[in-house]
Design a protein around this motif. Structure first.
Motif, PDB file in Angstrom:
ATOM      1  N   VAL A  56       0.950  -1.162  -0.035  1.00 37.89           N
ATOM      2  CA  VAL A  56       0.143   0.067   0.118  1.00 37.89           C
ATOM      3  C   VAL A  56       0.894   1.174  -0.081  1.00 37.89           C
ATOM      4  CG1 VAL A  56      -1.698   1.524   1.291  1.00 37.89           C
ATOM      5  CG2 VAL A  56      -1.720  -1.090   1.266  1.00 37.89           C
ATOM      6  N   ARG A  57       0.622   2.132  -1.000  1.00 41.35           N
ATOM      7  CA  ARG A  57       1.200   3.481  -0.885  1.00 41.35           C
ATOM      8  C   ARG A  57       0.396   4.465  -0.836  1.00 41.35           C
ATOM      9  NH1 ARG A  57       6.592   2.582  -2.055  1.00 41.35           N
ATOM     10  NH2 ARG A  57       7.046   0.527  -2.932  1.00 41.35           N
ATOM     11  N   ASP A  58       0.875   5.803  -0.389  1.00 43.09           N
ATOM     12  CA  ASP A  58      -0.188   6.918  -0.128  1.00 43.09           C
ATOM     13  C   ASP A  58      -0.212   7.650  -1.434  1.00 43.09           C
ATOM     14  OD1 ASP A  58       2.252   8.295  -0.231  1.00 43.09           O
ATOM     15  OD2 ASP A  58       2.292   8.476   1.980  1.00 43.09           O
ATOM     16  N   SER A  59      -0.763   8.867  -1.563  1.00 41.24           N
ATOM     17  CA  SER A  59      -0.734   9.521  -2.871  1.00 41.24           C
ATOM     18  C   SER A  59       0.453  10.088  -3.213  1.00 41.24           C
ATOM     19  CB  SER A  59      -1.766  10.972  -2.607  1.00 41.24           C
ATOM     20  OG  SER A  59      -1.346  11.528  -1.521  1.00 41.24           O
ATOM     21  N   ASP A  60       1.536   9.899  -2.224  1.00 33.69           N
ATOM     22  CA  ASP A  60       2.735  10.672  -2.810  1.00 33.69           C
ATOM     23  C   ASP A  60       3.594   9.509  -3.119  1.00 33.69           C
ATOM     24  OD1 ASP A  60       2.330  13.220  -2.357  1.00 33.69           O
ATOM     25  OD2 ASP A  60       2.661  13.218  -0.215  1.00 33.69           O
ATOM     26  N   GLY A  61       3.304   8.333  -3.164  1.00 35.76           N
ATOM     27  CA  GLY A  61       4.140   7.046  -3.332  1.00 35.76           C
ATOM     28  C   GLY A  61       4.837   6.700  -2.301  1.00 35.76           C
ATOM     29  N   GLY A  62       4.419   7.217  -1.109  1.00 39.54           N
ATOM     30  CA  GLY A  62       5.297   6.803   0.266  1.00 39.54           C
ATOM     31  C   GLY A  62       4.541   5.277   0.667  1.00 39.54           C
ATOM     32  N   PHE A  63       5.579   4.547   1.080  1.00 39.96           N
ATOM     33  CA  PHE A  63       5.204   3.273   1.584  1.00 39.96           C
ATOM     34  C   PHE A  63       4.370   3.272   2.779  1.00 39.96           C
ATOM     35  CE2 PHE A  63       6.305  -0.438   4.107  1.00 39.96           C
ATOM     36  CZ  PHE A  63       5.982  -1.555   3.194  1.00 39.96           C
ATOM     37  N   ARG A  64       3.294   2.603   2.688  1.00 37.80           N
ATOM     38  CA  ARG A  64       2.267   2.589   3.981  1.00 37.80           C
ATOM     39  C   ARG A  64       2.349   1.070   4.935  1.00 37.80           C
ATOM     40  NH1 ARG A  64      -1.656   6.325   4.116  1.00 37.80           N
ATOM     41  NH2 ARG A  64      -2.530   5.372   5.882  1.00 37.80           N
ATOM     42  N   GLY A  65       2.614   0.198   4.000  1.00 36.16           N
ATOM     43  CA  GLY A  65       2.650  -1.164   4.352  1.00 36.16           C
ATOM     44  C   GLY A  65       2.768  -2.412   3.504  1.00 36.16           C
ATOM     45  N   ALA A  66       2.987  -3.708   3.649  1.00 35.07           N
ATOM     46  CA  ALA A  66       3.017  -4.940   2.892  1.00 35.07           C
ATOM     47  C   ALA A  66       2.342  -5.766   3.690  1.00 35.07           C
ATOM     48  CB  ALA A  66       4.475  -5.037   2.343  1.00 35.07           C
ATOM     49  N   LEU A  67       1.582  -6.876   2.864  1.00 31.81           N
ATOM     50  CA  LEU A  67       1.077  -8.106   3.583  1.00 31.81           C
ATOM     51  C   LEU A  67       0.968  -9.021   2.459  1.00 31.81           C
ATOM     52  CD1 LEU A  67      -0.500  -8.830   6.221  1.00 31.81           C
ATOM     53  CD2 LEU A  67      -2.603  -8.220   4.952  1.00 31.81           C
ATOM     54  N   GLY A  68       1.116 -10.393   3.007  1.00 32.38           N
ATOM     55  CA  GLY A  68       0.960 -11.385   2.064  1.00 32.38           C
ATOM     56  C   GLY A  68      -0.296 -11.705   1.467  1.00 32.38           C
ATOM     57  N   LEU A  69      -0.560 -12.140   0.199  1.00 29.93           N
ATOM     58  CA  LEU A  69      -1.663 -12.365  -0.361  1.00 29.93           C
ATOM     59  C   LEU A  69      -2.679 -13.283   0.257  1.00 29.93           C
ATOM     60  CD1 LEU A  69      -0.891 -12.342  -4.173  1.00 29.93           C
ATOM     61  CD2 LEU A  69      -2.369 -10.650  -3.351  1.00 29.93           C
ATOM     62  N   GLU A  70      -2.160 -14.151   1.078  1.00 35.86           N
ATOM     63  CA  GLU A  70      -3.038 -15.103   1.558  1.00 35.86           C
ATOM     64  C   GLU A  70      -3.769 -14.581   2.707  1.00 35.86           C
ATOM     65  OE1 GLU A  70       0.634 -14.812   4.021  1.00 35.86           O
ATOM     66  OE2 GLU A  70       0.446 -15.181   1.918  1.00 35.86           O
ATOM     67  N   ALA A  71      -3.489 -13.497   3.196  1.00 38.93           N
ATOM     68  CA  ALA A  71      -4.308 -12.749   3.951  1.00 38.93           C
ATOM     69  C   ALA A  71      -5.653 -12.211   3.532  1.00 38.93           C
ATOM     70  CB  ALA A  71      -3.517 -11.538   4.963  1.00 38.93           C
ATOM     71  N   PHE A  72      -5.647 -11.965   2.198  1.00 42.50           N
ATOM     72  CA  PHE A  72      -6.657 -11.366   1.439  1.00 42.50           C
ATOM     73  C   PHE A  72      -7.988 -12.389   1.195  1.00 42.50           C
ATOM     74  CE2 PHE A  72      -3.737  -8.238   0.728  1.00 42.50           C
ATOM     75  CZ  PHE A  72      -4.374  -6.989   0.361  1.00 42.50           C
ATOM     76  N   ASP A  73      -7.703 -13.890   1.574  1.00 37.04           N
ATOM     77  CA  ASP A  73      -8.708 -14.901   1.235  1.00 37.04           C
ATOM     78  C   ASP A  73      -9.906 -14.702   2.523  1.00 37.04           C
ATOM     79  OD1 ASP A  73      -7.428 -15.938  -0.811  1.00 37.04           O
ATOM     80  OD2 ASP A  73      -6.385 -17.601   0.494  1.00 37.04           O
TER      81      ASP A  73
END
Length: 244
Positions: free
Chosen positions: A59-76
């Motif tokens: 996830v990045r904000d409007s300025d391209g700043g890094f907000r976080g990362a999460l593995g795809l399996e969590a989206f299930d």
């Protein structure tokens, strides 16, 4: 700044621009997430990452700043949710909380009722754990509230929790605990659940979603205590909410 309508609440929450980068070896999952989250202010981009079999989302904000990362399996847990009573969530293998933390404040599109119910359960579970404060929930139809009546009657017995349901319909049946506000207009278009704890802002949370196509909702969930407070204030000043 006070809220005048639920629509205004959603517009304000949707205004924050974000970008989701889907890093995966297969583009199919990116298509699913594009369908779920692409909106006016949220872009979902696919980045091929053959080296990562399971994949992840940034996830990045409007300025391209890094907000976080999460593995795809969590989206299930959100794309294909299982539903449990709020007081049993900690005893199950449902792990939606991490995903909700990750996507907090990120507008979504085309969610179905089952997905919204899963998010609502997380808010209800927080209210159950805290056992003190205000829980407001909107039901577009009488039948929807009837389906959840057992849950809300039990929530209303929990500690000092005050529970109110808003219906775009009349309700004449006796209730054990929760209050009911019968209204019309915006209540019939929105799905919302808001919890404000009695003694701390740290537990505040809300879901607001509008049915913009039959059975499909655009909305957002947030932990912003100021937003939650304004949402509750709007409901209390616009409708005849009983004081407990």
């Amino acid at each position: 700044m006070s809220l005048e309508t639920l629509g205004e609440a959603l517009e304000r929450a949707e205004a924050e621009r974000k970008r989701l980068e889907v890093h995966a070896s297969d583009s199919d999952v990116a298509i699913d997430l594009q369908r779920q989250f692409t909106s006016r202010n949220v872009a979902v981009e696919y980045r091929r990452a053959a080296a990562f079999e399971d994949g992840f989302v940034v996830v990045r904000d409007s300025d391209g700043g890094f907000r976080g990362a999460l593995g795809l399996e969590a989206f299930d847990a959100l794309l294909s949710p299982s539903i449990h009573p709020p007081w049993t969530l900690e005893e199950t293998d449902v792990d939606l909380r991490e995903l909700l933390d990750f996507l907090e404040g990120t507008p979504f599109a085309s969610a179905d009722r089952r997905q919204l119910l899963a998010v609502s359960r997380e808010i209800e579970e927080r209210a159950w754990r805290v056992a003190d404060g205000t829980l407001y929930a909107g039901f577009q139809r009488e039948a929807a509230f009837a389906d959840q009546l057992e849950v809300y009657e039990r929530l209303a017995t929990r500690g000092a929790l005050s529970v109110t349901a808003f219906l775009d319909d009349a309700w004449d049946e006796p209730l054990e605990g929760p209050s009911v506000v019968s209204a019309s207009g915006e209540i019939g278009r929105f799905w919302f659940v808001a919890f404000e704890a009695a003694d701390t802002d740290r537990q505040s949370c809300a879901l607001v979603a509008e049915e913009r196509q039959p059975g499909k909702y655009d909305g957002v969930w947030t932990y912003d205590p100021a937003f939650v407070g304004e949402l509750i204030e709007h409901l209390e000043t616009s409708y005849e909410v009983s004081e407990v």
